[in-house]
Design a protein around this motif. Structure first.
Motif, PDB file in Angstrom:
ATOM      1  N   GLU A  62     -19.671 -28.854  28.884  1.00 28.12           N
ATOM      2  CA  GLU A  62     -20.262 -28.158  27.668  1.00 28.12           C
ATOM      3  C   GLU A  62     -20.907 -28.930  26.478  1.00 28.12           C
ATOM      4  OE1 GLU A  62     -17.188 -25.438  26.287  1.00 28.12           O
ATOM      5  OE2 GLU A  62     -17.174 -24.519  28.101  1.00 28.12           O
ATOM      6  N   ASP A  63     -20.417 -30.131  26.124  1.00 28.74           N
ATOM      7  CA  ASP A  63     -21.081 -30.867  25.336  1.00 28.74           C
ATOM      8  C   ASP A  63     -22.119 -31.802  25.839  1.00 28.74           C
ATOM      9  OD1 ASP A  63     -20.024 -32.741  26.828  1.00 28.74           O
ATOM     10  OD2 ASP A  63     -18.561 -33.745  25.559  1.00 28.74           O
ATOM     11  N   GLY A  64     -22.845 -31.451  26.838  1.00 28.24           N
ATOM     12  CA  GLY A  64     -24.035 -32.004  27.470  1.00 28.24           C
ATOM     13  C   GLY A  64     -23.802 -33.405  28.244  1.00 28.24           C
ATOM     14  N   SER A  68     -14.240 -38.788  31.248  1.00 30.20           N
ATOM     15  CA  SER A  68     -13.500 -37.577  31.738  1.00 30.20           C
ATOM     16  C   SER A  68     -13.719 -36.429  31.098  1.00 30.20           C
ATOM     17  CB  SER A  68     -11.901 -37.817  31.440  1.00 30.20           C
ATOM     18  OG  SER A  68     -11.610 -37.961  30.011  1.00 30.20           O
ATOM     19  N   PRO A  69     -13.568 -35.188  31.598  1.00 31.94           N
ATOM     20  CA  PRO A  69     -14.065 -33.882  31.060  1.00 31.94           C
ATOM     21  C   PRO A  69     -13.835 -33.844  29.718  1.00 31.94           C
ATOM     22  CG  PRO A  69     -12.945 -33.449  33.141  1.00 31.94           C
ATOM     23  CD  PRO A  69     -12.845 -35.025  33.015  1.00 31.94           C
ATOM     24  N   TYR A  70     -12.634 -34.132  28.975  1.00 34.49           N
ATOM     25  CA  TYR A  70     -12.188 -33.923  27.488  1.00 34.49           C
ATOM     26  C   TYR A  70     -12.300 -35.159  26.719  1.00 34.49           C
ATOM     27  CZ  TYR A  70     -10.823 -29.043  28.374  1.00 34.49           C
ATOM     28  OH  TYR A  70     -10.712 -27.706  28.584  1.00 34.49           O
ATOM     29  N   TYR A  71     -11.997 -36.223  27.395  1.00 34.29           N
ATOM     30  CA  TYR A  71     -11.863 -37.628  26.675  1.00 34.29           C
ATOM     31  C   TYR A  71     -13.295 -38.401  27.011  1.00 34.29           C
ATOM     32  CZ  TYR A  71      -7.295 -36.127  25.034  1.00 34.29           C
ATOM     33  OH  TYR A  71      -6.222 -35.265  24.465  1.00 34.29           O
ATOM     34  N   LEU A  93      -7.982 -27.526  31.511  1.00 39.83           N
ATOM     35  CA  LEU A  93      -9.316 -27.481  31.956  1.00 39.83           C
ATOM     36  C   LEU A  93      -9.992 -25.833  31.932  1.00 39.83           C
ATOM     37  CD1 LEU A  93      -9.433 -30.215  34.608  1.00 39.83           C
ATOM     38  CD2 LEU A  93     -10.453 -30.316  32.375  1.00 39.83           C
ATOM     39  N   PRO A  94     -11.368 -25.909  31.832  1.00 45.96           N
ATOM     40  CA  PRO A  94     -11.944 -24.490  31.738  1.00 45.96           C
ATOM     41  C   PRO A  94     -11.991 -23.977  33.027  1.00 45.96           C
ATOM     42  CG  PRO A  94     -13.510 -26.191  30.859  1.00 45.96           C
ATOM     43  CD  PRO A  94     -12.410 -26.632  31.354  1.00 45.96           C
ATOM     44  N   ASP A  95     -12.535 -22.759  33.352  1.00 44.87           N
ATOM     45  CA  ASP A  95     -12.502 -21.884  34.486  1.00 44.87           C
ATOM     46  C   ASP A  95     -12.993 -22.501  35.790  1.00 44.87           C
ATOM     47  OD1 ASP A  95     -11.436 -19.941  33.082  1.00 44.87           O
ATOM     48  OD2 ASP A  95     -13.200 -18.891  32.699  1.00 44.87           O
ATOM     49  N   TRP A  96     -13.731 -23.701  35.500  1.00 44.46           N
ATOM     50  CA  TRP A  96     -14.300 -24.333  36.873  1.00 44.46           C
ATOM     51  C   TRP A  96     -13.346 -25.003  37.490  1.00 44.46           C
ATOM     52  CZ3 TRP A  96     -13.718 -29.218  35.957  1.00 44.46           C
ATOM     53  CH2 TRP A  96     -13.876 -29.947  34.654  1.00 44.46           C
TER      54      TRP A  96
END
Length: 785
Positions: free
Chosen positions: A356-358, A421-424, A486-489
């Motif tokens: 989401e942050d690109g 990683s996705p969040y960090y 994590l999100p829905d994905w």
């Protein structure tokens, strides 16, 4: 070579009174003080009345409600665990909880009830809850005379003593907190005893190293140990006493001190005595309570998971060590994160191309944390280099080995690489790759070092007990997860990533199961387990680290949490208990009238200090020397106690509640009583200055001259000096005004206590209109409709 001394001619010896002469003078003065105290029947009568009311207000209706209330679910439970010898973990030191267990032991309670839910019936479950509640009620009641004695020992008039103790006596928050199975009554009582003991010790400063001097020094240390052994916010009481001691030592170091300079060896004795009495003794008692804690709790229990496998081996019936099995290469295992209990998991789905942050991902296979047992949690542990075919099995995995992990369902290999990683963004992504890639150019990225916690040398890797960190060999990041899904994905599963902070304790995992092991395996045959012995200090240090870690982790929100700025103004309370049928509720709230008076007085004190400092800068002496000394040294000490118990909370990031202000509120009550006397312009009752000198004919001569002050222990006219009690000095209009002011303050405070009494005692139930009338600051009370 001679050393020049400030404040005198070089080489001139500073004369002191001989020890015999000084002792004689001090003994006479102390004897006169004692005689004065004995004759002060009005103080003793007031103390008796106040103590009686304290017991009445704390014990009245203590059996209501007969249900579990608020944090009784924790501290009642801990008492039961002690009585059942079952190990538990809590972020507070053990002293206060041990007192509850002691009370339960006194009445023959066996700890069968675990206080699981607010509202559970004590009657149905046959719990001696009144005995448990009697312990904090007793300590809360004794706090009131302690406050009175602090003021009395500090030399204040009777009205000042009554005001200070009355503000605590008729405070709804102090009453509410001391009528339930909670720790704050122990904390506040120990804090008040610490202040009282130090005041008594300080009054004996002119008789150093005497038996009474040592007694009160050591009692101060013991009281301080009880404060910090109840809750770690007790360190603020250490800060209060420590600051006063530092100023006292600074004065003793002064070569121009009033009663003669101390030599450095003499000063060293003073310094060493205070270090021993106020640091060493409290620390030894603090350690003692942990030793008692460990000695009682020898059975495995709910606190096991917070401790290391080595610690758990000291507990009998420990499931982890009893079910521990050695792990061989090529075993299929499931791994769980120690803190979140999620399984290391993977499935065929891929990371999205962009987050989401690109940021861009590797689009590799997802590696996640999954809370439930599933075949996608199965991983095969492999050596970095395969064993020969004729010697493939039977090789034990050991600490420090370099291993590979194969995901069985998708036949891929765990990998970490330099992709965010996705969040960090600062942590590395975990994914999996095929066998061809794992044996090819991605070989190094599939290697992980197995570091078993607390392992000595090449220790065997075991299920359950072998807690470990999985360190990516090339990049030295540790496999880690957290609680944000994590999100829905990723189906709201947990993120797995590579943490660059390898030392972080939340990097720890353990093997939960070995699905591939056969039921008749020799590894499943167990020998009788012996309880392991671990040195006390090692256990203490491990528990201390765990306590501090989890204490700092208490950052989640709570519906009744509040901020320090709200406390002095009583803007928020806490709902403890409700009963819909009777419309009864217990709402933890102070007496608004008393709190606002005390908070206003604190502001007045700060204003007077500012005005006095400003006037001195302009050459105007608004206060005489004796009054200023009294104001700064005594009232200032109480103000320091308030600031030390309040201001540090602004630096904390953890959950905070109104009860954290109770020690500071007690200090503000002391300031209020002292300042009330100051405003009335009454002369202080002090050991050194509040005297009359009698001449040879017995005629009293006021000893206010500088010469009289200098001739400590002797009358200015050669006679003996007499301590003048408060009732003789506080006469005339000043005393009448002080009594009038005391009457007004107490009347307002008692009215506020009575008005909010139904919310403190939980009865009677209030109508909607009555509830609304008590929502002074928008308090979130129940049954307002």
């Amino acid at each position: 070579m001679s050393v020049r001394q400030r404040g005198g001619q070089a080489g001139k010896k500073v004369e002191r009174p001989s020890s015999l002469e000084a002792t004689t003078d001090e003994s006479q003065v102390l004897q006169q003080v004692k005689s004065g105290v004995i004759s002060e029947w009005d103080y003793k009568f007031a103390l008796f009345i106040i103590t009686s009311i304290a017991f009445l207000t704390r014990f009245w209706g203590i059996n209501h409600p007969n249900e579990v209330v608020f944090d009784e679910v924790h501290f009642g439970k801990f008492a039961s665990y002690y009585l059942q010898r079952t190990y538990f973990f809590d972020v507070h030191p053990p002293f206060g909880k041990l007192l509850f267990a002691l009370m339960g032991w006194f009445v023959g309670y066996d700890g069968h009830f675990h206080f699981d839910n607010i509202g559970d019936s004590y009657i149905t479950n046959n719990v001696p809850y009144v005995a448990f509640r009697a312990m904090p009620a007793l300590l809360g009641a004794l706090t009131i005379p302690t406050v009175f004695l602090i003021m009395w020992e500090s030399g204040y008039t009777l009205p000042a003593c009554i005001v200070a103790s009355g503000l605590v006596l008729f405070d709804n928050a102090h009453i509410g907190q001391t009528r339930l199975i909670l720790l704050d009554a122990t904390l506040v009582f120990a804090m008040s005893v610490s202040v009282l003991s130090y005041v008594r010790f300080y009054k004996l400063r002119h008789a150093p190293f005497s038996r009474k001097w040592w007694k009160w020094l050591l009692l101060t240390g013991v009281a301080l140990s009880c404060v910090i052994s109840t809750k770690y916010v007790g360190v603020f009481t250490f800060l209060t006493i420590g600051s006063a001691v530092a100023l006292d030592l600074w004065g003793l170091l002064d070569i121009n001190r009033k009663y003669g300079a101390l030599s450095l060896p003499e000063f060293g004795k003073h310094f060493g005595a205070r270090v021993f009495g106020l640091i060493v003794v409290p620390f030894l008692f603090y350690l003692f309570w942990f030793q008692v804690h460990f000695a009682i709790l020898y059975r495995s229990g709910p606190g096991d998971d917070f401790m290391s496998p080595e610690f758990q081996e000291t507990l009998s019936d420990n499931i982890m060590t009893a079910s521990s099995v050695g792990i061989d290469y090529y075993d299929s295992i499931t791994m769980r994160h120690k803190d979140t209990k999620t399984y290391l998991h993977s499935h065929p789905d891929r990371y999205p191309l962009r987050y989401e942050d690109g940021r861009v991902s590797s689009q590799g296979q997802q590696v996640t944390g999954y809370p439930f047992n599933d075949t996608n949690n199965h991983w095969q542990i492999l050596p970095s280099q395969p064993f020969p075919e004729d010697n493939l099995l039977g090789h034990r995995v050991k600490s420090g080995d370099i291993v590979k992990l194969r995901h069985l369902v998708t036949d891929t290999y765990l990998l970490s690489h330099d992709v965010a990683s996705p969040y960090y963004p600062t942590n590395q992504e975990f994914t999996t790759v095929s066998l061809e890639q794992a044996d090819g150019d991605r070989f190094n990225d599939t290697l992980f070092e197995l570091r078993i916690e607390g392992a000595k040398g090449k220790s065997d890797f075991k299920s359950m007990s072998g807690q470990f960190k999985l360190i990516h060999f090339p990049t030295k990041v540790a496999m880690w997860t957290h609680t944000t899904p994590l999100p829905d994905w990723a189906y709201k599963q947990a993120e797995i990533n590579g943490n660059k902070n390898v030392q972080q304790s939340s990097n720890i995992w353990y093997v939960d199961d070995i699905p591939s092991i056969s039921a008749d395996s020799e590894r499943l045959k167990k020998e009788p387990r012996k309880i392991k012995h671990v040195p006390f200090l090692k256990k203490y240090i491990e528990l201390q680290r765990a306590i501090f870690f989890h204490n700092n982790a208490l950052t989640s929100s709570h519906p009744y949490a509040s901020q320090p700025l709200q406390w002095p103004f009583l803007l928020r309370g806490v709902s403890f208990w409700t009963q819909n049928d009777t419309r009864q509720q217990i709402y933890f709230l102070g007496n608004p009238v008393g709190w606002w008076i005390a908070s206003s007085v604190l502001a007045v004190f700060a204003g007077i200090v500012g005005a006095d400092q400003l006037s001195q800068r302009r050459g105007v002496d608004s206060l005489d020397e004796r009054t200023r000394s009294r104001f700064y040294n005594s009232t200032g000490f109480f103000f320091l106690a308030w600031a030390a118990h309040y201001l540090p909370f602004y630096l904390m990031g953890r959950q905070l509640f109104l009860h954290h202000y109770l020690p500071a509120h007690l200090a503000s009550a002391l300031v209020t009583g002292a300042l009330l006397e100051f405003v009335m312009n009454l002369d202080p009752v002090a050991l050194e200055t509040n005297i009359e000198n009698e001449n040879a004919n017995g005629k009293a001569v006021a000893g206010k001259s500088n010469q009289a002050k200098a001739n400590y222990g002797k009358g200015a006219t050669g006679g003996q000096k007499r301590v003048v009690p408060a009732k003789e000095r506080a006469v005339g209009n000043g005393m009448l005004n002080l009594w009038a002011m005391t009457g007004v303050v107490l009347a307002l405070v008692i009215w506020g206590w009575w008005f909010f009494l139904p919310l403190t005692y939980g009865k009677p139930g209030l109508s909607a209109e009555e509830v609304v009338r008590r929502k002074w600051m928008g308090y979130d009370l129940h049954f307002a409709k």
